[in-house]
Design a protein around this motif. Structure first.
Motif, short mmCIF file in Angstrom:
data_model
loop_
_atom_site.label_atom_id
_atom_site.label_comp_id
_atom_site.label_asym_id
_atom_site.label_seq_id
_atom_site.Cartn_x
_atom_site.Cartn_y
_atom_site.Cartn_z
N SER A 68 -54.66 95.62 32.72
CA SER A 68 -53.36 95.84 33.38
C SER A 68 -52.42 94.65 33.25
O SER A 68 -51.44 94.57 33.96
CB SER A 68 -53.58 96.15 34.86
OG SER A 68 -54.13 95.03 35.53
N SER A 69 -52.71 93.72 32.35
CA SER A 69 -51.87 92.54 32.10
C SER A 69 -52.12 91.48 33.17
O SER A 69 -51.45 91.41 34.20
CB SER A 69 -50.37 92.90 32.07
OG SER A 69 -49.60 91.75 31.81
N VAL A 70 -53.09 90.64 32.87
CA VAL A 70 -53.52 89.63 33.83
C VAL A 70 -52.49 88.51 33.94
O VAL A 70 -51.87 88.11 32.96
CB VAL A 70 -54.90 89.06 33.42
CG1 VAL A 70 -54.81 88.36 32.08
CG2 VAL A 70 -55.44 88.13 34.49
N ARG A 71 -52.31 88.01 35.15
CA ARG A 71 -51.46 86.83 35.37
C ARG A 71 -52.25 85.57 35.02
O ARG A 71 -53.47 85.52 35.18
CB ARG A 71 -51.03 86.74 36.84
CG ARG A 71 -50.02 87.77 37.26
CD ARG A 71 -49.36 87.35 38.56
NE ARG A 71 -50.26 87.32 39.70
CZ ARG A 71 -50.01 86.67 40.82
NH1 ARG A 71 -48.90 85.96 40.95
NH2 ARG A 71 -50.86 86.70 41.83
N TRP A 72 -51.54 84.53 34.61
CA TRP A 72 -52.22 83.29 34.25
C TRP A 72 -52.98 82.70 35.43
O TRP A 72 -54.00 82.03 35.25
CB TRP A 72 -51.23 82.27 33.69
CG TRP A 72 -50.26 81.73 34.70
CD1 TRP A 72 -49.01 82.21 34.97
CD2 TRP A 72 -50.44 80.60 35.55
NE1 TRP A 72 -48.41 81.45 35.96
CE2 TRP A 72 -49.27 80.46 36.33
CE3 TRP A 72 -51.49 79.70 35.75
CZ2 TRP A 72 -49.11 79.46 37.27
CZ3 TRP A 72 -51.33 78.69 36.71
CH2 TRP A 72 -50.15 78.58 37.45
#
Length: 496
Positions: A68-72
């Motif tokens: 789901s598009s990981v945050r840094w």
């Protein structure tokens, strides 16, 4: 408040910080990773079940997070979990095969557990320090719509380029009172009309600030309280107008919380991107214009440059007011055609934008009042002007900027109307923008007023001033403003 105690408001409820600003999925990943660390130290009878459950949960939720598009901010958490998983899997395989478990001394395991725990803890800490901005709930009676337009001034050349045929173009974002949208209506993105524009602007802001781009990636994920292209609300008459110029290297959306709050109370707010000055401006033809504004380090030279930039911005503000007036009269298409009252207009700005607002008012009598958000006046030809001014400032010590308050006081004294300087305790320069919503809560950056108190106070003081200057409300303006800080009233010359 100062120190570690911060406050925020959500839907009228005050709560204490810290708030971790993590999604449900991120919370599951962190919790299961912590459980995986703790499993090694639990009694033997429950260690295996805890380890297996935590391993399955951290693997499934980690894959879902990456998908789901990981945050840094979550990367250290995933790294810590990845270091732990092989040992948990190996222990489970040994148990299933019936092989005896090899005991390990606690002092040999402790350093690895501590290292993984530190990695996992970095995630929530980073999510708290650099969150996806959560815009405060609106307090006005209107929902808010927004739309972006671009206008070109055929009478003004673009002096930042060598093309003699290049005309000055300005990108404007409007926030306006809107009819209530369906509950499932998608709220507008914070930094741009498209994902590409948001990425471009976020990277440009990071470059301008001199920080790695990934630190501000939360801005590209943020959603505001406004709905793009929502139908204009029906009000009693037309809505007054507020024009806004951002700070040096800033962008049109930098005061979105302020703009949306004003729009919810029945104002049309038009915020400008100034090409070659704003950090990045994405034009209608797809071109991206990056800032050419840089300081030289020489005080006299920089002041001359600031005066030049301010003059360009002041001209942009007057041009946009002309275009809004044409929209209001139906001469050109616009999102609030027929809903704006361009006979009641305030010009506002932050930092150098505040200086531009003061200069625009002096040069253009169509502006009825001015809001200067911690802006230094750079107009070299400051002369008397008729509009009232509200200037919000941080508590600037004389040894830091000895010219600021005297220069601002001089300009305010030139107004033939009563003007107000409100010094906000605990404020920093960025307190008056959206920055407290997403930057680390470091006092030198955003002041000591917490995540939402700065934007809330800025909007509340602005509304009190607007209600008096644009709507002729009979309230005691000085008393209303004094509730927000230390107030100095500048009576007109000859007044009392």
């Amino acid at each position: 408040m100062r120190g570690r105690e911060w406050h925020t408001e959500h839907d009228g409820v005050t709560e204490s910080l810290p708030v971790l600003h993590m999604s449900a999925l991120e919370t599951v990943v962190v919790t299961s990773a912590l459980a995986l660390v703790a499993a090694r130290w639990l009694p033997r009878r429950i260690r295996r079940r805890t380890s297996v459950g935590a391993s399955v949960l951290v693997f499934v939720s980690g894959v879902a997070l990456v998908w789901s598009s990981v945050r840094w901010q979550m990367m250290p958490v995933l790294a810590g979990a990845a270091l732990l998983l092989p040992f948990a899997v190996a222990a489970e395989l040994r148990a299933r095969s019936g092989r005896p478990s090899r005991g390990t001394r606690w002092w040999a395991v402790a350093p690895a557990s501590l290292a993984c725990l530190c990695l996992i803890a970095v995630g929530p800490a980073a999510a708290w320090a650099l969150p996806v901005p959560d815009f405060p709930a609106l307090s006005g009676p209107f929902a808010v719509g927004t739309r972006v337009v671009q206008w070109t001034d055929a009478d003004r050349p673009e002096h930042a380029t060598r093309d003699k045929d290049d005309r000055r173009a300005v990108v404007v974002q409007l926030w306006y009172p809107a009819r209530e949208s369906p509950p499932d209506a998608r709220r507008a993105s914070y930094l741009g009309r498209t994902d590409r524009e948001a990425d471009v602007v976020s990277d440009a802001l990071a470059d301008y600030a001199g920080v790695p781009g990934f630190l501000l990636d939360g801005l590209t994920r943020a959603r505001t309280r406004a709905v793009a292209d929502a139908p204009v609300a029906h009000g009693d008459g037309r809505f007054p107008v507020v024009l806004f110029s951002p700070g040096l290297g800033g962008v049109r959306t930098q005061n979105s919380a302020w703009a949306q709050e004003l729009a919810s109370h029945g104002y049309v707010v038009a915020a400008l991107d100034h090409p070659y000055d704003s950090a990045a401006v994405v034009l209608a033809d797809g071109r991206t214009v990056r800032t050419k504004v840089t300081a030289t380090g020489d005080a006299d030279r920089d002041e001359a440059l600031a005066a030049k930039w301010t003059a360009v911005r002041a001209a942009d503000l007057s041009f946009v007011l002309t275009q809004l007036d044409r929209v209001a009269r139906g001469e050109i298409p616009g999102p609030v055609s027929g809903g704006m009252d361009t006979s009641r207009v305030t010009v506002a700005g932050h930092s150098v934008g505040g200086g531009a607002a003061l200069q625009a008012a002096r040069q253009d009598s169509r502006f009825d009042s001015v809001i200067d958000l911690d802006g230094f006046p750079h107009d070299p030809d400051a002369e008397p002007f008729p509009q009232p001014v509200l200037a919000l400032t941080q508590d600037v010590r004389g040894d830091i900027d000895p010219d600021y308050i005297p220069r601002l006081t001089h300009v305010l004294s030139l107004s033939s109307a009563t003007s107000y300087r409100l010094t906000v305790p605990g404020a920093a320069h960025l307190t008056f923008t959206d920055a407290p919503l997403y930057l680390p809560p470091v006092e030198s950056l955003i002041g000591s007023r917490g995540r939402t108190e700065g934007p809330r106070l800025t909007a509340a003081a602005s509304l009190a001033f607007l209600e008096t200057t644009l709507r002729d409300q009979p309230d005691n303006l000085a008393a209303a403003l004094a509730a927000y800080g230390d107030l100095t009233v500048h009576a007109p010359r000859g007044g009392t």
